[in-house]
Design a protein around this motif. Sequence first.
Motif, mmCIF file in Angstrom:
data_model
loop_
_atom_site.group_PDB
_atom_site.id
_atom_site.type_symbol
_atom_site.label_atom_id
_atom_site.label_comp_id
_atom_site.label_asym_id
_atom_site.label_seq_id
_atom_site.Cartn_x
_atom_site.Cartn_y
_atom_site.Cartn_z
ATOM 1 N N ASP A 19 -6.164 3.534 7.932
ATOM 2 C CA ASP A 19 -6.955 2.643 8.785
ATOM 3 C C ASP A 19 -8.307 3.256 9.143
ATOM 4 N N THR A 22 -10.298 2.611 -1.674
ATOM 5 C CA THR A 22 -11.598 1.940 -1.566
ATOM 6 C C THR A 22 -12.419 2.093 -2.843
ATOM 7 N N GLU A 44 -14.869 -4.962 0.792
ATOM 8 C CA GLU A 44 -13.714 -5.278 1.644
ATOM 9 C C GLU A 44 -12.867 -6.378 1.014
ATOM 10 N N GLU A 45 -13.521 -7.347 0.400
ATOM 11 C CA GLU A 45 -12.811 -8.457 -0.222
ATOM 12 C C GLU A 45 -12.013 -8.002 -1.448
ATOM 13 N N ILE A 104 -10.639 -4.969 -1.939
ATOM 14 C CA ILE A 104 -9.621 -3.941 -1.657
ATOM 15 C C ILE A 104 -8.212 -4.506 -1.760
ATOM 16 N N ARG A 105 -7.927 -5.630 -1.117
ATOM 17 C CA ARG A 105 -6.578 -6.207 -1.160
ATOM 18 C C ARG A 105 -6.190 -6.561 -2.598
ATOM 19 N N ASP A 106 -7.100 -7.188 -3.328
ATOM 20 C CA ASP A 106 -6.799 -7.555 -4.714
ATOM 21 C C ASP A 106 -6.520 -6.320 -5.565
ATOM 22 N N GLN A 144 -5.356 -3.422 -4.535
ATOM 23 C CA GLN A 144 -4.053 -2.877 -4.149
ATOM 24 C C GLN A 144 -2.922 -3.678 -4.787
ATOM 25 N N MET A 145 -3.058 -5.001 -4.798
ATOM 26 C CA MET A 145 -2.045 -5.841 -5.450
ATOM 27 C C MET A 145 -2.004 -5.557 -6.957
ATOM 28 N N GLU A 191 1.575 4.190 3.778
ATOM 29 C CA GLU A 191 1.977 2.793 3.753
ATOM 30 C C GLU A 191 2.380 2.359 5.143
ATOM 31 N N ARG A 192 2.371 1.089 5.358
ATOM 32 C CA ARG A 192 2.719 0.540 6.654
ATOM 33 C C ARG A 192 4.200 0.740 6.939
#
Length: 151
Positions: free
Chosen positions: A43, A56, A69-70, A72-74, A76-77, A126-127
């Motif tokens: 975080d 990142t 930022e947009e 990063i999620r993609d 990671q997936m 990881e969370r």
Amino acid sequence: MSTVTITEEPLGLENLLAIVDGARVELTDGVRSAIAASRAVVDRALANSDAVYGLTTQVGHGKDTRLSEEQIRDEQMYLVMSNNGGLGQPLPDAVVRAAMAVRLNGIARWFGCLSCRRRRTGRHAERGRVSDRSRDFIGRSGRHPDDGGNS
């Protein structure tokens, strides 16, 4: 029904077999705290826009390419899906429970190892909810992560 508690220690064969046979799985508070501390590292890196390999930035030859930022999620997936081994017929529940228990114990050992603090960065954090979700899936016969999250 018995309960097996995942700690920072290796998972013994007796406990693994108990999980395979349906024992409930829990995590120690120490394991939960270590995972939460590792997530805090991620975080902070995200909040500070730090360059972190595989978090990142892209990986491999793209290691010097920063992600927005947009993206990063993609990314990671993509990393998760590119390592996906979920092809073929479903495995028996006992095999899935054993594999997930060993993976969860590996997470606990990785983040609980005091001598390994330098490993607690970036892509390894990881969370806690992922650990909880893994624990919950272990407890559901016939309900594996490929169920689309319809738990």
